[in-house]
Scaffold this motif. Structure first.
Motif, PDB file in Angstrom:
ATOM      1  N   SER A  23       0.826  -1.202   0.000  1.00 21.81           N
ATOM      2  CA  SER A  23       0.000   0.000   0.000  1.00 21.81           C
ATOM      3  C   SER A  23       0.861   1.253   0.000  1.00 21.81           C
ATOM      4  O   SER A  23       0.584   2.221  -0.719  1.00 21.81           O
ATOM      5  CB  SER A  23      -0.928  -0.008   1.218  1.00 21.81           C
ATOM      6  OG  SER A  23      -1.695   1.178   1.277  1.00 21.81           O
ATOM      7  N   PHE A  24       1.941   1.235   0.770  1.00 16.25           N
ATOM      8  CA  PHE A  24       2.811   2.405   0.877  1.00 16.25           C
ATOM      9  C   PHE A  24       3.746   2.559  -0.325  1.00 16.25           C
ATOM     10  O   PHE A  24       4.225   3.658  -0.591  1.00 16.25           O
ATOM     11  CB  PHE A  24       3.660   2.322   2.149  1.00 16.25           C
ATOM     12  CG  PHE A  24       2.869   2.360   3.424  1.00 16.25           C
ATOM     13  CD1 PHE A  24       1.710   3.127   3.523  1.00 16.25           C
ATOM     14  CD2 PHE A  24       3.275   1.629   4.529  1.00 16.25           C
ATOM     15  CE1 PHE A  24       0.988   3.155   4.707  1.00 16.25           C
ATOM     16  CE2 PHE A  24       2.555   1.658   5.718  1.00 16.25           C
ATOM     17  CZ  PHE A  24       1.405   2.424   5.802  1.00 16.25           C
ATOM     18  N   SER A  25       4.025   1.457  -1.023  1.00 15.57           N
ATOM     19  CA  SER A  25       5.069   1.469  -2.043  1.00 15.57           C
ATOM     20  C   SER A  25       4.589   1.877  -3.424  1.00 15.57           C
ATOM     21  O   SER A  25       5.411   2.213  -4.286  1.00 15.57           O
ATOM     22  CB  SER A  25       5.735   0.088  -2.142  1.00 15.57           C
ATOM     23  OG  SER A  25       6.461  -0.210  -0.971  1.00 15.57           O
ATOM     24  N   HIS A  26       3.278   1.827  -3.654  1.00 10.50           N
ATOM     25  CA  HIS A  26       2.779   2.056  -5.008  1.00 10.50           C
ATOM     26  C   HIS A  26       1.937   3.327  -5.100  1.00 10.50           C
ATOM     27  O   HIS A  26       1.198   3.659  -4.178  1.00 10.50           O
ATOM     28  CB  HIS A  26       1.955   0.854  -5.481  1.00 10.50           C
ATOM     29  CG  HIS A  26       2.777  -0.385  -5.659  1.00 10.50           C
ATOM     30  ND1 HIS A  26       2.832  -1.372  -4.706  1.00 10.50           N
ATOM     31  CD2 HIS A  26       3.595  -0.775  -6.659  1.00 10.50           C
ATOM     32  CE1 HIS A  26       3.647  -2.331  -5.118  1.00 10.50           C
ATOM     33  NE2 HIS A  26       4.119  -1.992  -6.307  1.00 10.50           N
ATOM     34  N   SER A  27       2.067   3.979  -6.232  1.00 13.68           N
ATOM     35  CA  SER A  27       1.278   5.182  -6.488  1.00 13.68           C
ATOM     36  C   SER A  27       0.313   4.995  -7.649  1.00 13.68           C
ATOM     37  O   SER A  27      -0.364   5.932  -8.054  1.00 13.68           O
ATOM     38  CB  SER A  27       2.209   6.368  -6.790  1.00 13.68           C
ATOM     39  OG  SER A  27       2.951   6.142  -7.973  1.00 13.68           O
ATOM     40  N   MET A  28       0.263   3.777  -8.214  1.00  8.73           N
ATOM     41  CA  MET A  28      -0.654   3.473  -9.318  1.00  8.73           C
ATOM     42  C   MET A  28      -0.980   1.992  -9.282  1.00  8.73           C
ATOM     43  O   MET A  28      -0.265   1.200  -8.659  1.00  8.73           O
ATOM     44  CB  MET A  28      -0.035   3.857 -10.659  1.00  8.73           C
ATOM     45  CG  MET A  28       1.251   3.132 -10.989  1.00  8.73           C
ATOM     46  SD  MET A  28       2.055   3.702 -12.514  1.00  8.73           S
ATOM     47  CE  MET A  28       2.760   5.270 -11.973  1.00  8.73           C
ATOM     48  N   LEU A  29      -2.069   1.610  -9.945  1.00  6.28           N
ATOM     49  CA  LEU A  29      -2.479   0.210  -9.962  1.00  6.28           C
ATOM     50  C   LEU A  29      -1.805  -0.585 -11.071  1.00  6.28           C
ATOM     51  O   LEU A  29      -1.477  -1.754 -10.903  1.00  6.28           O
ATOM     52  CB  LEU A  29      -4.001   0.095 -10.115  1.00  6.28           C
ATOM     53  CG  LEU A  29      -4.830   0.600  -8.935  1.00  6.28           C
ATOM     54  CD1 LEU A  29      -6.318   0.506  -9.265  1.00  6.28           C
ATOM     55  CD2 LEU A  29      -4.534  -0.200  -7.670  1.00  6.28           C
ATOM     56  N   ALA A  30      -1.636   0.047 -12.227  1.00 11.35           N
ATOM     57  CA  ALA A  30      -1.057  -0.636 -13.375  1.00 11.35           C
ATOM     58  C   ALA A  30       0.081   0.202 -13.935  1.00 11.35           C
ATOM     59  O   ALA A  30      -0.004   1.427 -13.980  1.00 11.35           O
ATOM     60  CB  ALA A  30      -2.118  -0.873 -14.449  1.00 11.35           C
TER      61      ALA A  30
END
Length: 268
Positions: A149-156
């Motif tokens: 949750s903390f590491s990503h800023s987009m889904l794809a």
């Protein structure tokens, strides 16, 4: 490719090309609960453009044997021993997150052997929240979800990562679970996070670095926010700074931008 380092088998991905110590070499070092595969695009590009590539699995992770390094300093000594085992006198080091601290410490301990230092998704001090430290130790599956949750800023990601439709959260979660399960004797999740949290030698290490330094940071990184590089920047000599539109998982969220930044840096 397998090398024997400190008496244990160490796996290094060479980007699909035969190892050739005569070429300029770049060593890619992964972060906590990752392996060599997080560098898939970058390592293959360099391997097919005149570079010798060693994208390693740290000891005790996936295809590498031996106890996982319990400190940044121990891991840095391992990287230097890896260069010895491969017969490489000098190399560029590129490290992500925990790997960036390892690369930094290795460059400080053997400054004459490191030609370039790329710190990707870095911070210092790299403090880990008590909730994540406790989760990594006592409830690693929940902690994996928190880190994702903390590491990503987009889904794809863009198509150049792993293809259209790739689900970043699912792919990262699967990788972390696989790395955790690869070592039944030691909790590499908690050991890695504790090593990051405990490392106190960053400023002294940066002051000892003699090669060019690249800070490659994600604008939306919540794990190692760009503002947390100030202590290292103050000690770096003529460092280059590149920000990309990504979270902590820069290599998958901004694969081309990360590749181009590394390409331009290592060409200098």
């Amino acid at each position: 490719m397998d090398l024997v380092v400190n008496g244990h088998k160490t796996y290094c991905y060479t980007g699909g090309k035969p190892f050739d110590a005569a070429k300029p070499t770049v060593v890619f070092i992964h972060g906590v609960l990752n392996d060599h595969s997080v560098w898939i695009l970058q390592s293959r590009w360099f391997a097919h453009h005149g570079w010798n590539v060693l994208a390693l699995d740290l000891p005790g992770h996936c295809r590498s044997e031996g106890p996982p390094p319990a400190s940044v300093e121990e891991a840095a000594q391992f990287v230097i021993a890896l260069l010895d085992a491969a017969g490489i006198e000098k190399a560029a080091l590129a490290g992500h997150s925990f790997g960036s601290l390892i690369a930094l410490e290795a460059a400080a301990r053997a400054p004459q052997r490191v030609t370039h230092l790329a710190l990707v998704g870095t911070a210092y001090p790299m403090k880990v929240s008590p909730a994540l430290l406790d989760g990594a130790l006592n409830d690693p599956q929940r902690a994996i979800d928190m880190v994702n949750s903390f590491s990503h800023s987009m889904l794809a990601p863009p198509p150049s990562t792993l293809g259209p439709g790739t689900w970043l959260y699912g792919g990262s979660r699967a990788l972390m679970r696989r790395v955790l399960a690869s070592n039944r004797e030691a909790n590499v999740f908690h050991i890695g996070f504790k090593a990051c949290n405990d490392y106190g030698g960053g400023e002294a290490a940066m002051a000892a670095v003699q090669c060019p330094v690249l800070f490659l940071l994600g604008k939306s990184d919540q794990m190692t926010p760009p503002r947390a590089t100030q202590a290292l920047l103050a000690k770096a000599r003529g460092a280059r700074m590149v920000h990309v539109a990504a979270g902590h998982a820069l290599m998958s969220e901004a694969p081309d931008q990360v590749l181009f930044a590394l390409r331009d840096f290592l060409a200098g």
